[in-house]
Design a protein around this motif. Structure first.
Motif, PDB file in Angstrom:
ATOM      1  N   GLY A  57     -23.261 -23.297 -18.195  1.00  0.00           N
ATOM      2  CA  GLY A  57     -24.428 -24.047 -17.764  1.00  0.00           C
ATOM      3  C   GLY A  57     -25.606 -23.108 -17.536  1.00  0.00           C
ATOM      4  N   VAL A  58     -26.499 -23.446 -16.608  1.00  0.00           N
ATOM      5  CA  VAL A  58     -27.642 -22.573 -16.317  1.00  0.00           C
ATOM      6  C   VAL A  58     -27.202 -21.362 -15.500  1.00  0.00           C
ATOM      7  CG1 VAL A  58     -29.356 -24.404 -16.517  1.00  0.00           C
ATOM      8  CG2 VAL A  58     -28.353 -23.904 -14.278  1.00  0.00           C
ATOM      9  N   ALA A  59     -26.104 -21.484 -14.768  1.00  0.00           N
ATOM     10  CA  ALA A  59     -25.448 -20.407 -14.021  1.00  0.00           C
ATOM     11  C   ALA A  59     -24.215 -21.026 -13.375  1.00  0.00           C
ATOM     12  CB  ALA A  59     -26.356 -19.804 -12.964  1.00  0.00           C
ATOM     13  N   THR A  60     -23.267 -20.184 -13.003  1.00  0.00           N
ATOM     14  CA  THR A  60     -22.022 -20.667 -12.420  1.00  0.00           C
ATOM     15  C   THR A  60     -21.673 -19.860 -11.178  1.00  0.00           C
ATOM     16  OG1 THR A  60     -21.153 -21.451 -14.536  1.00  0.00           O
ATOM     17  CG2 THR A  60     -19.533 -20.916 -12.854  1.00  0.00           C
ATOM     18  N   ILE A  61     -21.262 -20.579 -10.139  1.00  0.00           N
ATOM     19  CA  ILE A  61     -20.784 -19.958  -8.902  1.00  0.00           C
ATOM     20  C   ILE A  61     -19.416 -20.537  -8.594  1.00  0.00           C
ATOM     21  CG2 ILE A  61     -21.101 -19.845  -6.392  1.00  0.00           C
ATOM     22  CD1 ILE A  61     -24.136 -19.860  -6.916  1.00  0.00           C
ATOM     23  N   ILE A  62     -18.484 -19.652  -8.288  1.00  0.00           N
ATOM     24  CA  ILE A  62     -17.183 -20.077  -7.775  1.00  0.00           C
ATOM     25  C   ILE A  62     -16.985 -19.382  -6.438  1.00  0.00           C
ATOM     26  CG2 ILE A  62     -14.680 -20.097  -8.113  1.00  0.00           C
ATOM     27  CD1 ILE A  62     -15.227 -20.097 -11.149  1.00  0.00           C
ATOM     28  N   ALA A  63     -16.798 -20.167  -5.391  1.00  0.00           N
ATOM     29  CA  ALA A  63     -16.530 -19.635  -4.057  1.00  0.00           C
ATOM     30  C   ALA A  63     -15.046 -19.812  -3.780  1.00  0.00           C
ATOM     31  CB  ALA A  63     -17.366 -20.357  -3.010  1.00  0.00           C
ATOM     32  N   ASP A  64     -14.348 -18.700  -3.672  1.00  0.00           N
ATOM     33  CA  ASP A  64     -12.912 -18.688  -3.443  1.00  0.00           C
ATOM     34  C   ASP A  64     -12.663 -18.518  -1.945  1.00  0.00           C
ATOM     35  OD1 ASP A  64     -10.185 -18.154  -3.284  1.00  0.00           O
ATOM     36  OD2 ASP A  64     -10.174 -16.856  -5.052  1.00  0.00           O
ATOM     37  N   THR A  65     -12.267 -19.603  -1.282  1.00  0.00           N
ATOM     38  CA  THR A  65     -12.090 -19.558   0.165  1.00  0.00           C
ATOM     39  C   THR A  65     -10.853 -18.761   0.563  1.00  0.00           C
ATOM     40  OG1 THR A  65     -10.912 -21.676   0.174  1.00  0.00           O
ATOM     41  CG2 THR A  65     -13.297 -21.735   0.539  1.00  0.00           C
ATOM     42  N   ARG A  66      -9.901 -18.638  -0.329  1.00  0.00           N
ATOM     43  CA  ARG A  66      -8.703 -17.861  -0.007  1.00  0.00           C
ATOM     44  C   ARG A  66      -8.991 -16.364   0.011  1.00  0.00           C
ATOM     45  NH1 ARG A  66      -3.726 -17.168  -3.742  1.00  0.00           N
ATOM     46  NH2 ARG A  66      -2.584 -15.671  -2.512  1.00  0.00           N
ATOM     47  N   SER A  67      -9.680 -15.886  -1.013  1.00  0.00           N
ATOM     48  CA  SER A  67      -9.977 -14.448  -1.060  1.00  0.00           C
ATOM     49  C   SER A  67     -11.290 -14.113  -0.354  1.00  0.00           C
ATOM     50  CB  SER A  67     -10.025 -13.953  -2.507  1.00  0.00           C
ATOM     51  OG  SER A  67     -11.148 -14.476  -3.177  1.00  0.00           O
ATOM     52  N   ARG A  68     -12.015 -15.155   0.079  1.00  0.00           N
ATOM     53  CA  ARG A  68     -13.290 -14.976   0.789  1.00  0.00           C
ATOM     54  C   ARG A  68     -14.276 -14.199  -0.066  1.00  0.00           C
ATOM     55  NH1 ARG A  68      -9.951 -13.706   6.263  1.00  0.00           N
ATOM     56  NH2 ARG A  68      -8.942 -15.715   6.262  1.00  0.00           N
ATOM     57  N   ALA A  69     -14.413 -14.685  -1.296  1.00  0.00           N
ATOM     58  CA  ALA A  69     -15.303 -14.042  -2.269  1.00  0.00           C
ATOM     59  C   ALA A  69     -16.070 -15.104  -3.043  1.00  0.00           C
ATOM     60  CB  ALA A  69     -14.495 -13.179  -3.228  1.00  0.00           C
TER      61      ALA A  69
ATOM     62  N   ILE B 189     -31.925 -23.718  -9.649  1.00  0.00           N
ATOM     63  CA  ILE B 189     -31.533 -25.082  -9.257  1.00  0.00           C
ATOM     64  C   ILE B 189     -30.726 -25.646 -10.420  1.00  0.00           C
ATOM     65  CG2 ILE B 189     -32.404 -27.413  -8.743  1.00  0.00           C
ATOM     66  CD1 ILE B 189     -33.100 -25.465  -6.537  1.00  0.00           C
ATOM     67  N   GLY B 190     -29.674 -26.368 -10.108  1.00  0.00           N
ATOM     68  CA  GLY B 190     -28.815 -26.940 -11.146  1.00  0.00           C
ATOM     69  C   GLY B 190     -27.611 -26.076 -11.479  1.00  0.00           C
ATOM     70  N   ALA B 191     -27.518 -24.887 -10.882  1.00  0.00           N
ATOM     71  CA  ALA B 191     -26.334 -24.052 -11.112  1.00  0.00           C
ATOM     72  C   ALA B 191     -25.097 -24.805 -10.657  1.00  0.00           C
ATOM     73  CB  ALA B 191     -26.458 -22.737 -10.366  1.00  0.00           C
ATOM     74  N   GLN B 192     -24.059 -24.748 -11.474  1.00  0.00           N
ATOM     75  CA  GLN B 192     -22.810 -25.433 -11.121  1.00  0.00           C
ATOM     76  C   GLN B 192     -22.019 -24.580 -10.142  1.00  0.00           C
ATOM     77  OE1 GLN B 192     -20.982 -26.166 -14.899  1.00  0.00           O
ATOM     78  NE2 GLN B 192     -20.751 -24.014 -15.390  1.00  0.00           N
ATOM     79  N   VAL B 193     -21.347 -25.269  -9.214  1.00  0.00           N
ATOM     80  CA  VAL B 193     -20.616 -24.592  -8.148  1.00  0.00           C
ATOM     81  C   VAL B 193     -19.246 -25.217  -8.027  1.00  0.00           C
ATOM     82  CG1 VAL B 193     -20.558 -24.094  -5.654  1.00  0.00           C
ATOM     83  CG2 VAL B 193     -22.758 -24.150  -6.867  1.00  0.00           C
ATOM     84  N   ARG B 194     -18.260 -24.387  -7.811  1.00  0.00           N
ATOM     85  CA  ARG B 194     -16.926 -24.887  -7.465  1.00  0.00           C
ATOM     86  C   ARG B 194     -16.411 -24.117  -6.274  1.00  0.00           C
ATOM     87  NH1 ARG B 194     -11.132 -25.594 -10.589  1.00  0.00           N
ATOM     88  NH2 ARG B 194     -10.325 -26.994  -8.996  1.00  0.00           N
ATOM     89  N   LEU B 195     -15.944 -24.839  -5.266  1.00  0.00           N
ATOM     90  CA  LEU B 195     -15.253 -24.233  -4.130  1.00  0.00           C
ATOM     91  C   LEU B 195     -13.775 -24.435  -4.328  1.00  0.00           C
ATOM     92  CD1 LEU B 195     -18.187 -24.564  -2.998  1.00  0.00           C
ATOM     93  CD2 LEU B 195     -17.104 -24.651  -0.758  1.00  0.00           C
ATOM     94  N   ILE B 196     -13.045 -23.328  -4.316  1.00  0.00           N
ATOM     95  CA  ILE B 196     -11.589 -23.406  -4.505  1.00  0.00           C
ATOM     96  C   ILE B 196     -10.895 -22.846  -3.268  1.00  0.00           C
ATOM     97  CG2 ILE B 196     -11.634 -23.361  -7.011  1.00  0.00           C
ATOM     98  CD1 ILE B 196     -11.010 -20.371  -6.919  1.00  0.00           C
TER      99      ILE B 196
END
Length: 193
Positions: free
Chosen positions: A59-71, A186-193
């Motif tokens: 997409g325009v940018a991607t963010i993945i926030a990994d709550t287990r590894s805190r990264a 704005i519009g960057a896709q995000v996933r919290l895992i």
């Protein structure tokens, strides 16, 4: 005496060998570029992940926030820029939201208004804290998700990074959120895992 000293030095070397082996740099984890093997040395188990396991495109940018590894992992839209940031994560599973979202708004010097559930947990919280106030838990920059009251933001309290310390948000050091803020449209896709 010499035999005892030799025995002690040999034992110390044997004990140190696994730690030295873990401190080796691994190229395959970082696209051919040698970097420290954080997954073995860091208690938060930083590890490179592949965005393709979570999204069809960058997409325009991607963010993945990994709550287990805190990264938090960031990829630019063309895939040429990958960054990894240490974060704070929600303090309990009940406060942790997982799934897909996107960045819908960004703000420098955001003001903070505690939610009703935050005020219920701590009635002494102020009604609001203006942006720029060193007591503001949102730090210097905030990026708002399309989920109400969920943000990726900075923090003035650096002790929170690497810990379960938030009421649902993902927190970064102020200098790191400023960097991520500048990179993320704005519009960057995000996933919290």
């Amino acid at each position: 005496m010499t035999d005892r000293r030799t025995l002690l030095l040999t034992a110390a070397a044997a004990l140190a060998a696994p730690a030295l082996a873990r401190a080796q740099y691994t190229a395959e984890q970082f696209g051919g570029e040698a970097q420290p093997d954080f997954s073995r040395r860091n208690t938060s188990s930083f590890r490179m992940i592949d965005w393709r396991d979570h999204f069809d495109t960058l997409g325009v940018a991607t963010i993945i926030a990994d709550t287990r590894s805190r990264a938090l992992h960031f990829w630019s839209g063309d895939g040429s820029d990958y960054r990894l940031y240490p974060t704070s994560v929600p303090m309990s599973e009940e406060l942790t939201r997982r799934g897909y979202s996107e960045i819908v708004r960004k703000k420098v010097a955001p003001s903070w208004t505690p939610t009703a559930s935050m005020r219920e947990r701590d009635p002494d919280l102020p009604v609001t804290i203006e942006g720029g106030d060193p007591g503001n838990p949102l730090g210097t920059h905030a990026m708002y998700l399309d989920w109400p009251a969920y943000l990726i933001h900075g923090t003035h309290d650096t002790r929170k990074i690497g810990r379960r310390s938030s009421s649902g948000c993902i927190g970064l050091y102020n200098e790191k959120i400023a960097e991520l803020y500048a990179l993320t449209p704005i519009g960057a896709q995000v996933r919290l895992i």
